[in-house]
Design an enzyme around this catalytic site. Structure first.
Site, PDB file in Angstrom:
ATOM      1  N   SER A  95      55.434  -5.387 102.346  1.00 37.48           N
ATOM      2  CA  SER A  95      55.961  -6.738 102.913  1.00 37.48           C
ATOM      3  C   SER A  95      57.056  -5.995 104.083  1.00 37.48           C
ATOM      4  O   SER A  95      57.686  -5.247 104.000  1.00 37.48           O
ATOM      5  CB  SER A  95      57.108  -7.148 102.074  1.00 37.48           C
ATOM      6  OG  SER A  95      56.226  -8.034 101.116  1.00 37.48           O
ATOM      7  N   HIS A 126      52.696 -10.500 105.643  1.00 35.89           N
ATOM      8  CA  HIS A 126      51.722  -9.938 105.229  1.00 35.89           C
ATOM      9  C   HIS A 126      50.523 -10.737 106.245  1.00 35.89           C
ATOM     10  O   HIS A 126      49.914 -11.672 105.919  1.00 35.89           O
ATOM     11  CB  HIS A 126      50.953 -10.158 103.994  1.00 35.89           C
ATOM     12  CG  HIS A 126      52.037  -9.466 103.021  1.00 35.89           C
ATOM     13  ND1 HIS A 126      51.671  -8.119 102.424  1.00 35.89           N
ATOM     14  CD2 HIS A 126      53.103  -9.680 102.453  1.00 35.89           C
ATOM     15  CE1 HIS A 126      52.602  -7.577 101.823  1.00 35.89           C
ATOM     16  NE2 HIS A 126      53.637  -8.497 101.610  1.00 35.89           N
ATOM     17  N   HIS A 148      48.910 -10.437  95.885  1.00 34.42           N
ATOM     18  CA  HIS A 148      49.744 -10.590  94.824  1.00 34.42           C
ATOM     19  C   HIS A 148      49.258 -11.521  93.896  1.00 34.42           C
ATOM     20  O   HIS A 148      48.963 -12.664  94.106  1.00 34.42           O
ATOM     21  CB  HIS A 148      51.294 -10.906  95.293  1.00 34.42           C
ATOM     22  CG  HIS A 148      51.874  -9.959  96.506  1.00 34.42           C
ATOM     23  ND1 HIS A 148      51.492 -10.437  97.917  1.00 34.42           N
ATOM     24  CD2 HIS A 148      52.461  -8.920  96.604  1.00 34.42           C
ATOM     25  CE1 HIS A 148      52.129  -9.480  98.618  1.00 34.42           C
ATOM     26  NE2 HIS A 148      52.679  -8.578  97.988  1.00 34.42           N
ATOM     27  N   TYR A 150      51.378 -13.286  92.191  1.00 34.37           N
ATOM     28  CA  TYR A 150      52.002 -14.780  92.138  1.00 34.37           C
ATOM     29  C   TYR A 150      51.341 -15.676  93.192  1.00 34.37           C
ATOM     30  O   TYR A 150      51.685 -16.699  93.280  1.00 34.37           O
ATOM     31  CB  TYR A 150      53.526 -14.525  92.557  1.00 34.37           C
ATOM     32  CG  TYR A 150      53.678 -13.885  93.878  1.00 34.37           C
ATOM     33  CD1 TYR A 150      53.752 -14.537  94.864  1.00 34.37           C
ATOM     34  CD2 TYR A 150      54.122 -12.386  93.924  1.00 34.37           C
ATOM     35  CE1 TYR A 150      54.085 -13.921  96.140  1.00 34.37           C
ATOM     36  CE2 TYR A 150      54.468 -11.788  95.128  1.00 34.37           C
ATOM     37  CZ  TYR A 150      54.413 -12.497  96.221  1.00 34.37           C
ATOM     38  OH  TYR A 150      54.480 -12.084  97.593  1.00 34.37           O
ATOM     39  N   GLU A 151      50.511 -15.114  94.081  1.00 34.10           N
ATOM     40  CA  GLU A 151      49.929 -16.127  95.125  1.00 34.10           C
ATOM     41  C   GLU A 151      48.831 -16.806  94.350  1.00 34.10           C
ATOM     42  O   GLU A 151      48.279 -17.860  94.816  1.00 34.10           O
ATOM     43  CB  GLU A 151      49.301 -15.264  96.109  1.00 34.10           C
ATOM     44  CG  GLU A 151      50.273 -14.460  97.005  1.00 34.10           C
ATOM     45  CD  GLU A 151      49.512 -13.390  97.970  1.00 34.10           C
ATOM     46  OE1 GLU A 151      49.085 -14.219  99.097  1.00 34.10           O
ATOM     47  OE2 GLU A 151      49.539 -12.476  97.939  1.00 34.10           O
ATOM     48  N   ALA A 178      57.908  -3.065  99.664  1.00 37.01           N
ATOM     49  CA  ALA A 178      59.010  -3.242  99.635  1.00 37.01           C
ATOM     50  C   ALA A 178      59.648  -3.260  98.092  1.00 37.01           C
ATOM     51  O   ALA A 178      59.097  -4.092  97.412  1.00 37.01           O
ATOM     52  CB  ALA A 178      59.646  -4.576 100.271  1.00 37.01           C
ATOM     53  N   MET A 281      56.465  -6.440  93.100  1.00 38.16           N
ATOM     54  CA  MET A 281      55.628  -7.394  92.586  1.00 38.16           C
ATOM     55  C   MET A 281      54.230  -6.983  93.065  1.00 38.16           C
ATOM     56  O   MET A 281      53.309  -7.578  93.166  1.00 38.16           O
ATOM     57  CB  MET A 281      55.729  -8.753  92.986  1.00 38.16           C
ATOM     58  CG  MET A 281      57.137  -9.333  92.732  1.00 38.16           C
ATOM     59  SD  MET A 281      57.605 -10.622  93.729  1.00 38.16           S
ATOM     60  CE  MET A 281      59.427 -10.795  93.810  1.00 38.16           C
ATOM     61  N   SER A 282      53.886  -5.663  93.245  1.00 34.98           N
ATOM     62  CA  SER A 282      52.605  -5.205  93.777  1.00 34.98           C
ATOM     63  C   SER A 282      52.324  -3.768  93.162  1.00 34.98           C
ATOM     64  O   SER A 282      52.972  -3.228  92.337  1.00 34.98           O
ATOM     65  CB  SER A 282      52.639  -5.238  95.181  1.00 34.98           C
ATOM     66  OG  SER A 282      53.467  -4.397  95.856  1.00 34.98           O
ATOM     67  N   ASN A 305      66.738  -3.720  98.874  1.00 30.37           N
ATOM     68  CA  ASN A 305      67.686  -4.435  98.372  1.00 30.37           C
ATOM     69  C   ASN A 305      68.117  -3.802  97.022  1.00 30.37           C
ATOM     70  O   ASN A 305      67.340  -3.166  96.546  1.00 30.37           O
ATOM     71  CB  ASN A 305      67.419  -5.847  97.984  1.00 30.37           C
ATOM     72  CG  ASN A 305      66.153  -6.237  97.164  1.00 30.37           C
ATOM     73  OD1 ASN A 305      65.175  -5.800  97.595  1.00 30.37           O
ATOM     74  ND2 ASN A 305      66.333  -6.417  95.921  1.00 30.37           N
ATOM     75  N   HIS A 321      63.722 -12.740 100.222  1.00 28.84           N
ATOM     76  CA  HIS A 321      62.622 -12.130 101.115  1.00 28.84           C
ATOM     77  C   HIS A 321      63.004 -12.076 102.425  1.00 28.84           C
ATOM     78  O   HIS A 321      62.731 -11.140 103.237  1.00 28.84           O
ATOM     79  CB  HIS A 321      61.448 -13.117 100.953  1.00 28.84           C
ATOM     80  CG  HIS A 321      60.033 -12.620 101.552  1.00 28.84           C
ATOM     81  ND1 HIS A 321      59.567 -11.410 100.943  1.00 28.84           N
ATOM     82  CD2 HIS A 321      59.332 -12.942 102.516  1.00 28.84           C
ATOM     83  CE1 HIS A 321      58.613 -11.038 101.464  1.00 28.84           C
ATOM     84  NE2 HIS A 321      58.276 -12.155 102.434  1.00 28.84           N
TER      85      HIS A 321
END
Ligand SMILES: O=P(O)(O)O[C@H]1O[C@H](CO)[C@@H](O)[C@H]1O
Ligand SMILES: Nc1nc2[nH]cnc2c(=O)[nH]1
Length: 350
Positions: A95, A126, A148, A150-151, A178, A281-282, A305, A321
């Site tokens: 990201s 992306h 991802h 979650y997509e 990230a 998440m990846s 973060n 994000h």
């Protein structure tokens, strides 16, 4: 930082579905009923669902997770023929790290939507392009945009492009992401070289390798110890010294959660207890797919973060994000230099 050693420290097969996945879909947009298998239903006994045919087609395409070897070969041929290049190194941009693909020379760009049977990117940061060209004299291909869970894509679909890379000729996968820094020693903007992972989605019974195994890619039961190439980690550490950034480069453990929510404090505490240093998440399913087909893997997280494990009312402690993207933008030059220099090292020994 000293040289890395893993000692204590931690570092379609069935061909039933065609490539488009829409062979069972009718034209038109009237709501129709369908069975869970994806066939339109005429019987009252079947589960009813009021999706239009267009919606059904979109869901069906999204859920498609069986990519027969031949379909992946077709995609790879499309890219190799279209670019005239057989890449050796594959890069996945995290990201906000799309600039890793912008440094590629003589780029041939393929929009995902124009690549047959390719998914499309739906997340900000992306771009959704495959860039093929050269970097430090090496043939490379980069995904400017990853997929991802979650997509709505199954894990096998999220990491399908890794198999495309393999059939294009890629031997080395560079996966970047990230991530939130759980290790209290990590600061925003630091880089964590991944030497291991905790596969939380795997704990929950989900794997990119689920389903029939095609031995042309790899074995049914691949081992994952030593997934992250130690030579590449050590080279990256040396490079970080020459760049003068070694104090902000760490070696640690990444974990991928399903997202799209960021973690609760209790989840972060649990992850910390499990030895996780950074969370995202990846990446994990991409690494599993790459190791399954015997690619050498280098991966790093840009810490965008800090994940506090203390309860607080401070808005600052909430991940966003926007913050992720802003930090990635700030650190993209450093990440590009690290990647370029590591590619140069690989090229030197080729
Ligand atoms: O892992 P990448 O794609 O770098 O992105 C990370 O950042 C996004 C959340 O801000 C999530 O998609 C997470 O996985
Ligand atoms: N799950 C997760 N993904 C991220 N991506 C960037 N930061 C984070 C984070 O804190 N948690």
């Amino acid at each position: 930082m000293t040289g890395y050693s893993s000692k204590n420290d931690v570092a379609t097969a069935n061909g039933k579905q065609n490539g488009s996945g829409n062979q069972t879909v009718e034209n038109g947009s009237k709501p129709t009923a369908f069975t869970p298998q994806g066939n339109h239903a005429s019987s009252e006994n079947n589960i009813q669902c009021s999706l239009t045919s267009d919606e059904f087609r979109a869901v069906n395409l999204m859920r498609q997770d069986m990519y027969p070897y031949e379909v992946i070969q077709e995609i790879a041929d499309f890219i190799v023929k279209g670019s005239g290049i057989r890449p050796k190194i594959g890069i996945i941009c995290g990201s906000g790290l799309g600039s890793l693909a912008d440094i590629i020379q003589n780029p041939k760009v393929f929009e995902y939507e124009k690549i047959p049977n390719f998914p499309v990117s739906t997340v900000e940061g992306h771009a959704g392009r495959l860039v093929v060209g050269t970097l430090e004299g090496a043939n490379v291909m980069a995904m400017q945009g990853r997929f991802h869970f979650y997509e709505g894509y199954p894990l096998a679909k999220c990491s399908m492009p890794v198999r495309v890379m393999k059939l294009c000729g890629v031997e080395y996968l560079f996966a970047t992401n990230a991530a939130g820094g759980i290790n209290p020693k990590y600061a925003v903007g630091d880089i964590m070289l991944m030497h291991d992972h905790v596969n939380m989605l795997g704990f929950a019974g989900n794997s990119p390798l689920q389903g029939p195994n095609d031995p042309r890619f790899g074995p049914r039961f691949p081992a994952l110890v030593n997934s992250y190439n130690k030579d590449l980690i050590n080279k990256a550490i040396e490079i970080s010294k020459t760049m003068g950034i070694e104090s902000s480069v760490h070696v640690g453990v990444y974990s991928c959660l399903g997202g799209p929510t960021y973690e609760t404090i209790a989840e972060l505490k649990a992850l910390r207890m499990m030895g996780v240093d950074a969370v995202g998440m990846s990446t994990v399913h991409e690494v599993i797919t790459a190791r399954h087909c015997d690619m050498k893997v280098f991966a790093f997280s840009l810490i965008t973060n800090k994940c506090s494990t203390e309860y607080s009312d401070k808005k600052d402690d909430e991940a966003s994000h926007d913050e992720v993207m802003a930090v990635a933008k700030n650190r993209q030059k450093t990440c590009c230099e690290l990647v370029s220099r590591l590619v140069a090292e690989i090229q030197k020994t080729a």
